[in-house]
Scaffold this motif. Structure first.
Motif, PDB file in Angstrom:
ATOM      1  N   SER A  52       6.309  -0.771  45.323  1.00 34.56           N
ATOM      2  CA  SER A  52       5.163  -1.738  44.943  1.00 34.56           C
ATOM      3  C   SER A  52       5.505  -2.539  43.432  1.00 34.56           C
ATOM      4  O   SER A  52       6.474  -2.087  42.618  1.00 34.56           O
ATOM      5  CB  SER A  52       4.834  -0.716  44.584  1.00 34.56           C
ATOM      6  N   ASN A  53       4.619  -3.254  43.085  1.00 34.19           N
ATOM      7  CA  ASN A  53       4.385  -4.154  42.085  1.00 34.19           C
ATOM      8  C   ASN A  53       3.337  -3.370  41.142  1.00 34.19           C
ATOM      9  O   ASN A  53       3.141  -3.986  39.951  1.00 34.19           O
ATOM     10  CB  ASN A  53       3.985  -5.820  42.143  1.00 34.19           C
ATOM     11  N   ARG A  54       2.930  -2.313  41.385  1.00 37.55           N
ATOM     12  CA  ARG A  54       2.523  -1.232  40.665  1.00 37.55           C
ATOM     13  C   ARG A  54       3.163  -0.010  40.147  1.00 37.55           C
ATOM     14  O   ARG A  54       2.987   0.859  41.100  1.00 37.55           O
ATOM     15  CB  ARG A  54       0.750  -0.759  41.326  1.00 37.55           C
ATOM     16  N   GLU A  55       3.036   0.632  39.177  1.00 39.08           N
ATOM     17  CA  GLU A  55       3.839   1.429  38.127  1.00 39.08           C
ATOM     18  C   GLU A  55       2.889   2.804  38.581  1.00 39.08           C
ATOM     19  O   GLU A  55       3.794   3.522  38.866  1.00 39.08           O
ATOM     20  CB  GLU A  55       3.526   1.344  37.243  1.00 39.08           C
ATOM     21  N   TYR A  56       1.705   2.264  39.149  1.00 40.75           N
ATOM     22  CA  TYR A  56       1.415   3.697  39.300  1.00 40.75           C
ATOM     23  C   TYR A  56       1.590   4.455  40.715  1.00 40.75           C
ATOM     24  O   TYR A  56       1.940   5.762  40.998  1.00 40.75           O
ATOM     25  CB  TYR A  56      -0.369   4.196  39.350  1.00 40.75           C
ATOM     26  N   GLU A  57       1.624   4.048  41.143  1.00 39.45           N
ATOM     27  CA  GLU A  57       2.283   3.575  42.507  1.00 39.45           C
ATOM     28  C   GLU A  57       3.612   4.121  42.969  1.00 39.45           C
ATOM     29  O   GLU A  57       3.679   4.957  43.852  1.00 39.45           O
ATOM     30  CB  GLU A  57       2.357   2.602  43.862  1.00 39.45           C
ATOM     31  N   LEU A  58       4.132   3.707  41.767  1.00 36.13           N
ATOM     32  CA  LEU A  58       5.873   3.846  42.069  1.00 36.13           C
ATOM     33  C   LEU A  58       5.881   6.017  41.748  1.00 36.13           C
ATOM     34  O   LEU A  58       6.457   6.829  41.699  1.00 36.13           O
ATOM     35  CB  LEU A  58       6.835   3.125  40.970  1.00 36.13           C
ATOM     36  N   ILE A  59       5.425   5.732  40.642  1.00 36.58           N
ATOM     37  CA  ILE A  59       4.720   7.213  39.897  1.00 36.58           C
ATOM     38  C   ILE A  59       4.478   8.656  41.142  1.00 36.58           C
ATOM     39  O   ILE A  59       4.809   9.064  41.068  1.00 36.58           O
ATOM     40  CB  ILE A  59       3.631   7.419  38.340  1.00 36.58           C
ATOM     41  N   ASP A  60       3.229   8.067  42.041  1.00 38.40           N
ATOM     42  CA  ASP A  60       2.958   8.694  42.719  1.00 38.40           C
ATOM     43  C   ASP A  60       4.055   9.465  43.557  1.00 38.40           C
ATOM     44  O   ASP A  60       3.512  10.181  44.533  1.00 38.40           O
ATOM     45  CB  ASP A  60       1.549   7.718  43.495  1.00 38.40           C
ATOM     46  N   ALA A  69      12.177  15.802  48.538  1.00 36.37           N
ATOM     47  CA  ALA A  69      13.293  14.803  48.949  1.00 36.37           C
ATOM     48  C   ALA A  69      14.974  15.228  48.285  1.00 36.37           C
ATOM     49  O   ALA A  69      14.700  16.246  46.800  1.00 36.37           O
ATOM     50  CB  ALA A  69      13.462  13.175  47.800  1.00 36.37           C
ATOM     51  N   GLY A  70      15.704  15.272  48.669  1.00 37.71           N
ATOM     52  CA  GLY A  70      16.847  15.609  48.064  1.00 37.71           C
ATOM     53  C   GLY A  70      17.337  14.534  46.974  1.00 37.71           C
ATOM     54  O   GLY A  70      18.312  15.021  45.621  1.00 37.71           O
ATOM     55  N   GLY A  71      17.051  13.452  47.130  1.00 34.65           N
ATOM     56  CA  GLY A  71      17.587  12.709  45.259  1.00 34.65           C
ATOM     57  C   GLY A  71      16.533  11.205  45.494  1.00 34.65           C
ATOM     58  O   GLY A  71      15.828  11.434  46.935  1.00 34.65           O
ATOM     59  N   ILE A  72      16.740  10.727  44.205  1.00 38.30           N
ATOM     60  CA  ILE A  72      15.706   9.195  44.648  1.00 38.30           C
ATOM     61  C   ILE A  72      16.701   7.744  44.276  1.00 38.30           C
ATOM     62  O   ILE A  72      18.142   8.630  43.304  1.00 38.30           O
ATOM     63  CB  ILE A  72      14.571   9.489  43.390  1.00 38.30           C
ATOM     64  N   VAL A  73      16.740   6.961  45.130  1.00 37.74           N
ATOM     65  CA  VAL A  73      17.030   5.768  44.136  1.00 37.74           C
ATOM     66  C   VAL A  73      16.208   4.863  43.717  1.00 37.74           C
ATOM     67  O   VAL A  73      15.408   4.509  44.798  1.00 37.74           O
ATOM     68  CB  VAL A  73      18.211   5.342  45.403  1.00 37.74           C
ATOM     69  N   ILE A  74      16.339   3.719  42.861  1.00 38.01           N
ATOM     70  CA  ILE A  74      15.279   3.948  41.836  1.00 38.01           C
ATOM     71  C   ILE A  74      15.656   2.192  41.456  1.00 38.01           C
ATOM     72  O   ILE A  74      17.002   2.517  40.466  1.00 38.01           O
ATOM     73  CB  ILE A  74      14.172   4.410  40.935  1.00 38.01           C
ATOM     74  N   ASN A  75      14.973   0.769  41.964  1.00 44.48           N
ATOM     75  CA  ASN A  75      15.150   0.011  41.145  1.00 44.48           C
ATOM     76  C   ASN A  75      14.173  -0.329  40.278  1.00 44.48           C
ATOM     77  O   ASN A  75      12.706  -0.762  41.141  1.00 44.48           O
ATOM     78  CB  ASN A  75      16.089  -0.660  42.090  1.00 44.48           C
ATOM     79  N   PRO A  76      13.645   0.370  39.230  1.00 50.37           N
ATOM     80  CA  PRO A  76      12.592  -0.165  38.698  1.00 50.37           C
ATOM     81  C   PRO A  76      12.422  -1.751  38.195  1.00 50.37           C
ATOM     82  O   PRO A  76      11.141  -1.890  37.408  1.00 50.37           O
ATOM     83  CB  PRO A  76      12.379   0.789  37.149  1.00 50.37           C
ATOM     84  N   ALA A  77      13.103  -2.624  37.940  1.00 53.55           N
ATOM     85  CA  ALA A  77      13.328  -3.622  37.790  1.00 53.55           C
ATOM     86  C   ALA A  77      12.322  -3.811  36.515  1.00 53.55           C
ATOM     87  O   ALA A  77      12.822  -3.207  35.597  1.00 53.55           O
ATOM     88  CB  ALA A  77      12.277  -4.684  39.109  1.00 53.55           C
ATOM     89  N   ALA A  78      11.152  -4.194  36.535  1.00 53.49           N
ATOM     90  CA  ALA A  78      10.972  -4.637  34.698  1.00 53.49           C
ATOM     91  C   ALA A  78      11.046  -3.562  34.047  1.00 53.49           C
ATOM     92  O   ALA A  78      10.712  -3.654  32.957  1.00 53.49           O
ATOM     93  CB  ALA A  78       9.733  -5.901  35.049  1.00 53.49           C
ATOM     94  N   PHE A  79       9.898  -2.534  34.356  1.00 55.00           N
ATOM     95  CA  PHE A  79       9.792  -1.736  33.703  1.00 55.00           C
ATOM     96  C   PHE A  79      10.835  -0.368  33.313  1.00 55.00           C
ATOM     97  O   PHE A  79      10.109   0.485  33.446  1.00 55.00           O
ATOM     98  CB  PHE A  79       9.186  -0.239  35.133  1.00 55.00           C
ATOM     99  N   THR A  80      11.665  -1.095  34.185  1.00 56.31           N
ATOM    100  CA  THR A  80      12.528  -0.168  33.215  1.00 56.31           C
ATOM    101  C   THR A  80      12.790   0.005  31.752  1.00 56.31           C
ATOM    102  O   THR A  80      13.131   0.546  31.513  1.00 56.31           O
ATOM    103  CB  THR A  80      14.143  -0.945  34.192  1.00 56.31           C
TER     104      THR A  80
END
Length: 148
Positions: A52-60, A69-80
């Motif tokens: 998603s290009n939307r921060e709130y969707e990633l948060i949701d 989930a047992g784990g999360i892989v995240i590439n937050p891109a510019a939100f990093t």
């Protein structure tokens, strides 16, 4: 522990393979998703893959992963480099988190050297191209197995 892994991709990764291929390569987000599902199958993991290009969707999606989930892989891109909100959401997640960056953010502009997400991440993979996602899944499988 659940063998479900949530894979999250931040802004502009929908343009992977088209945007700055000299930095990010020619593989598309669909290629990354296929590779993640193939590797997850080998590791006996289930993957839920999102972009998603939307921060709130990633948060949701992080909130949805809580207790499931047992784990999360995240590439937050510019939100990093900007998102305390993503950090706060990840801090509320109980399982391991692996942060992935396709490029080596430490060889790039100074502002890319800081990551809010790294304050929560149990591992950071940067500069391995899209193979970083598969490495992240391998690490999460080990962490999940260790907590058995």
């Amino acid at each position: 522990m659940s063998r479900l892994v949530t894979v999250l991709n931040g802004p502009n990764l929908n343009l992977l393979g088209q945007r700055e291929p000299e930095i990010y390569g020619s593989e598309t987000i669909a290629d990354v998703e296929r590779a993640c599902h193939a590797r997850a199958n080998e590791l006996k993991l289930e993957v839920h893959f999102h972009q998603s290009n939307r921060e709130y969707e990633l948060i949701d999606w992080i909130h949805e992963a809580r207790g499931r989930a047992g784990g999360i892989v995240i590439n937050p891109a510019a939100f990093t480099h900007t998102s305390v909100a993503l950090l706060d959401a990840l801090n509320a997640f109980e399982g391991p988190v692996i942060e992935v960056h396709i490029s080596n953010i430490h060889k790039r502009e100074e502002f890319r050297h800081h990551s809010f997400v790294s304050r929560r991440a149990d591992g950071v993979i940067a500069g391995c191209g899209v193979q970083g996602y598969e490495l992240a899944l391998l690490r999460l499988a080990r962490l999940i197995d260790a907590t058995g």
